[in-house]
Design a protein around this motif. Structure first.
Motif, short mmCIF file in Angstrom:
data_model
loop_
_atom_site.label_atom_id
_atom_site.label_comp_id
_atom_site.label_asym_id
_atom_site.label_seq_id
_atom_site.Cartn_x
_atom_site.Cartn_y
_atom_site.Cartn_z
N ILE A 4 0.84 -1.20 0.00
CA ILE A 4 0.00 0.00 0.00
C ILE A 4 0.88 1.24 0.00
O ILE A 4 0.64 2.20 -0.73
CB ILE A 4 -0.95 0.01 1.21
N ALA A 5 1.91 1.22 0.82
CA ALA A 5 2.80 2.37 0.93
C ALA A 5 3.46 2.73 -0.39
O ALA A 5 3.61 3.92 -0.71
CB ALA A 5 3.87 2.11 1.99
N ASP A 6 3.83 1.72 -1.19
CA ASP A 6 4.50 2.02 -2.46
C ASP A 6 3.54 2.06 -3.65
O ASP A 6 3.95 2.23 -4.80
CB ASP A 6 5.67 1.06 -2.73
N GLY A 7 2.24 1.87 -3.37
CA GLY A 7 1.25 2.00 -4.42
C GLY A 7 1.05 0.79 -5.30
O GLY A 7 0.35 0.87 -6.31
N THR A 8 1.64 -0.36 -4.94
CA THR A 8 1.51 -1.55 -5.78
C THR A 8 0.33 -2.43 -5.37
O THR A 8 -0.01 -3.37 -6.09
CB THR A 8 2.79 -2.39 -5.73
N ALA A 9 -0.28 -2.15 -4.23
CA ALA A 9 -1.46 -2.94 -3.82
C ALA A 9 -2.68 -2.49 -4.60
O ALA A 9 -2.84 -1.31 -4.91
CB ALA A 9 -1.71 -2.76 -2.33
N GLY A 10 -3.54 -3.42 -4.92
CA GLY A 10 -4.78 -3.07 -5.59
C GLY A 10 -5.81 -2.56 -4.60
O GLY A 10 -5.67 -2.73 -3.39
N ARG A 11 -6.86 -1.94 -5.12
CA ARG A 11 -7.91 -1.44 -4.24
C ARG A 11 -8.64 -2.58 -3.53
O ARG A 11 -9.23 -2.37 -2.47
CB ARG A 11 -8.90 -0.60 -5.04
N ILE A 12 -8.59 -3.76 -4.11
CA ILE A 12 -9.19 -4.92 -3.44
C ILE A 12 -8.50 -5.16 -2.11
O ILE A 12 -9.15 -5.44 -1.09
CB ILE A 12 -9.10 -6.17 -4.34
N ALA A 13 -7.18 -5.02 -2.09
CA ALA A 13 -6.43 -5.22 -0.85
C ALA A 13 -6.77 -4.15 0.18
O ALA A 13 -6.90 -4.44 1.37
CB ALA A 13 -4.93 -5.22 -1.14
N ILE A 14 -6.92 -2.92 -0.28
CA ILE A 14 -7.27 -1.84 0.64
C ILE A 14 -8.67 -2.07 1.20
O ILE A 14 -8.94 -1.87 2.39
CB ILE A 14 -7.18 -0.47 -0.07
N GLY A 15 -9.58 -2.51 0.34
CA GLY A 15 -10.92 -2.84 0.80
C GLY A 15 -10.92 -3.97 1.81
O GLY A 15 -11.66 -3.93 2.80
#
Length: 199
Positions: A4-15
């Motif tokens: 998440i910090a480097d922007g490589t996570a998808g929004r699914i992971a944030i959800g």
């Protein structure tokens, strides 16, 4: 969290992170209320855990905007099945609420405050700069990222109160803190497989 910090996570992971927190915050609030009751008649201990429970209630109010920012509605949130590795942390907090002396628990939680606050500050920054989330959607993480010197003072007072009353067993308090940190790491490790994905 690194993804998440480097922007490589998808929004699914944030959800998924938000959905897991929905369960954690509700559980921790009840655990803190139980600890507040068990801490009586130690006023500093009762005050600390009451403040923590109130904070969890405020955080829960902010989760809706985060879920909306992830494109998740209430029906989806209600249907979500939490992961055991993510829920091990609140399960242990609930165990502490039932079995740990509140002063020992206060010391253990105090040690974990700074780490959790740092994680939240990093995530809030990344959600804004890398994912374009609004301030409202970042409110959950902003809440925990804010410095809380008054809360720290309450935790120190509760620990000192326990020490003065002979309620603190330092090896036990340190064990509680170590396990909390381990369960915190388990939370992030469990989330990691969900990190890659679609934005």
């Amino acid at each position: 969290m690194a993804a998440i910090a480097d922007g490589t996570a998808g929004r699914i992971a944030i959800g998924t992170l938000a959905l897991e927190q929905r369960h954690i915050v509700a559980s921790d609030r009840r655990s803190f209320l139980h600890l507040a009751a068990r801490a009586a008649p130690r006023p500093h201990g009762t005050g600390l855990f009451t403040t923590l429970a109130e904070g969890e209630a405020l955080a829960l109010d902010r989760l809706g905007a985060l879920l909306n920012g992830c494109g998740l509605d209430e029906v989806t949130a209600e249907a979500y099945e939490p992961m055991a590795g993510c829920q091990a942390y609140p399960a242990y907090v609930a165990w502490l609420a039932l079995n740990g002396d509140p002063a020992n628990v206060a010391i253990a939680l105090y040690a974990n405050f700074a780490a959790w606050g740092g994680y939240c500050a990093t995530i809030a920054g990344a959600l804004r700069t890398r994912y374009g989330f609004t301030d409202e959607a970042c409110g959950f993480f902003d809440f925990f990222a804010l410095p809380a010197p008054a809360l720290m003072d309450q935790a120190v007072a509760a620990a000192q109160e326990g020490l003065d009353g002979g309620h603190v067993t330092m090896p036990t308090a340190l064990r509680y803190g170590r396990l909390l940190q381990s369960y915190e790491s388990m939370f992030w490790d469990t989330l990691s497989p969900a990190a890659p994905g679609h934005r």
